[in-house]
Design an enzyme around this catalytic site. Structure first.
Site, PDB file in Angstrom:
ATOM      1  N   SER A   1     -24.355   4.289 -25.777  1.00 26.50           N
ATOM      2  CA  SER A   1     -23.374   4.076 -24.720  1.00 26.50           C
ATOM      3  C   SER A   1     -23.153   5.368 -23.941  1.00 26.50           C
ATOM      4  O   SER A   1     -22.800   6.398 -24.520  1.00 26.50           O
ATOM      5  CB  SER A   1     -22.039   3.610 -25.303  1.00 26.50           C
ATOM      6  OG  SER A   1     -21.061   3.569 -24.285  1.00 26.50           O
TER       7      SER A   1
ATOM      8  N   THR B   1     -32.328  -2.394 -23.893  1.00 23.83           N
ATOM      9  CA  THR B   1     -31.596  -1.141 -23.988  1.00 23.83           C
ATOM     10  C   THR B   1     -30.144  -1.343 -23.585  1.00 23.83           C
ATOM     11  O   THR B   1     -29.771  -2.414 -23.109  1.00 23.83           O
ATOM     12  CB  THR B   1     -32.184  -0.069 -23.029  1.00 23.83           C
ATOM     13  OG1 THR B   1     -31.961  -0.467 -21.684  1.00 23.83           O
ATOM     14  CG2 THR B   1     -33.640   0.199 -23.262  1.00 23.83           C
ATOM     15  N   ASN B   2     -29.416  -0.263 -23.684  1.00 24.18           N
ATOM     16  CA  ASN B   2     -28.059  -0.220 -23.164  1.00 24.18           C
ATOM     17  C   ASN B   2     -28.117   0.057 -21.660  1.00 24.18           C
ATOM     18  O   ASN B   2     -29.181  -0.022 -21.052  1.00 24.18           O
ATOM     19  CB  ASN B   2     -27.257   0.861 -23.907  1.00 24.18           C
ATOM     20  CG  ASN B   2     -25.776   0.566 -23.952  1.00 24.18           C
ATOM     21  OD1 ASN B   2     -25.211  -0.010 -23.026  1.00 24.18           O
ATOM     22  ND2 ASN B   2     -25.126   0.966 -25.025  1.00 24.18           N
TER      23      ASN B   2
END
Length: 188
Positions: free
Chosen positions: A10, A76-77
């Site tokens: 994040s 993915t983020n």
């Protein structure tokens, strides 16, 4: 929980992405696996990574996941990159960018993960999946599962149904009987 995500990606949490570094990641995952081993249910452990990594960093994450028998990876983020093609007045806001601007970048990471793991670990493809074609591209790039979020925002609660119907047609068009047959077919 059906599975536990170790989110080391994040961009909205200061210092969190530092956990993607090889030695730090290994220590973290060894601790998580040890605690999970003490639980009665032992849900699968998956690791969610950033789209902003270099190829060598992705390779090290893949190797660590293989070494520790991690159950899955999420590619993915959100990204911290801001492409020049963005038009919104808010394009320079801090934090993770999701949706369409993330699609290509997350798919590139997905392909690398699939290559580096030789398909031995399930990968959840996410990032900019708004259509069945987007989901199909993730699958053909190595995703065993596809996760959506932005599609719900822009298309509402029936987004998954629409994507599923389209995905089914695409699989049939290309002669696949199930998703498993298409996983990773575009990865050399």
């Amino acid at each position: 929980a059906d599975y536990i995500t170790v989110n080391i990606s994040s961009p909205n949490t200061p210092g969190l992405r530092d956990l993607q570094k090889k030695n730090t990641l290994r220590q973290l995952l060894e601790s998580v696996l040890e605690e999970n081993g003490k639980s009665l249910r032992r849900p699968p452990i998956v690791v969610k990574i950033s789209p902003d990594l270099e190829s060598q960093e992705i390779k090290e994450i893949a190797e660590t996941a293989l070494d520790l028998n991690i159950n899955g990876l999420i590619a993915t983020n959100t990204t911290i990159d801001r492409e020049s093609s963005l038009r919104s007045d808010n394009k320079m806001e801090k934090g993770g960018l999701s949706g369409r601007p993330l699609t290509e970048k997350s798919t590139k990471v997905l392909r690398l993960l699939y290559q580096y793991t030789a398909g031995r670990i399930p990968i959840i493809g996410t990032g900019g999946v708004l259509t069945g074609e987007d989901a199909y591209q993730k699958i053909r790039s190595g995703a065993s599962l596809v996760q959506i979020y932005s599609a719900f925002i822009y298309k509402g609660p029936y987004a998954a149904l629409e994507i599923n119907r389209s995905l089914s047609s695409l699989l049939k068009r290309d002669g696949y009987e199930n998703i498993g047959e298409a996983v990773g077919v575009d990865v050399g």
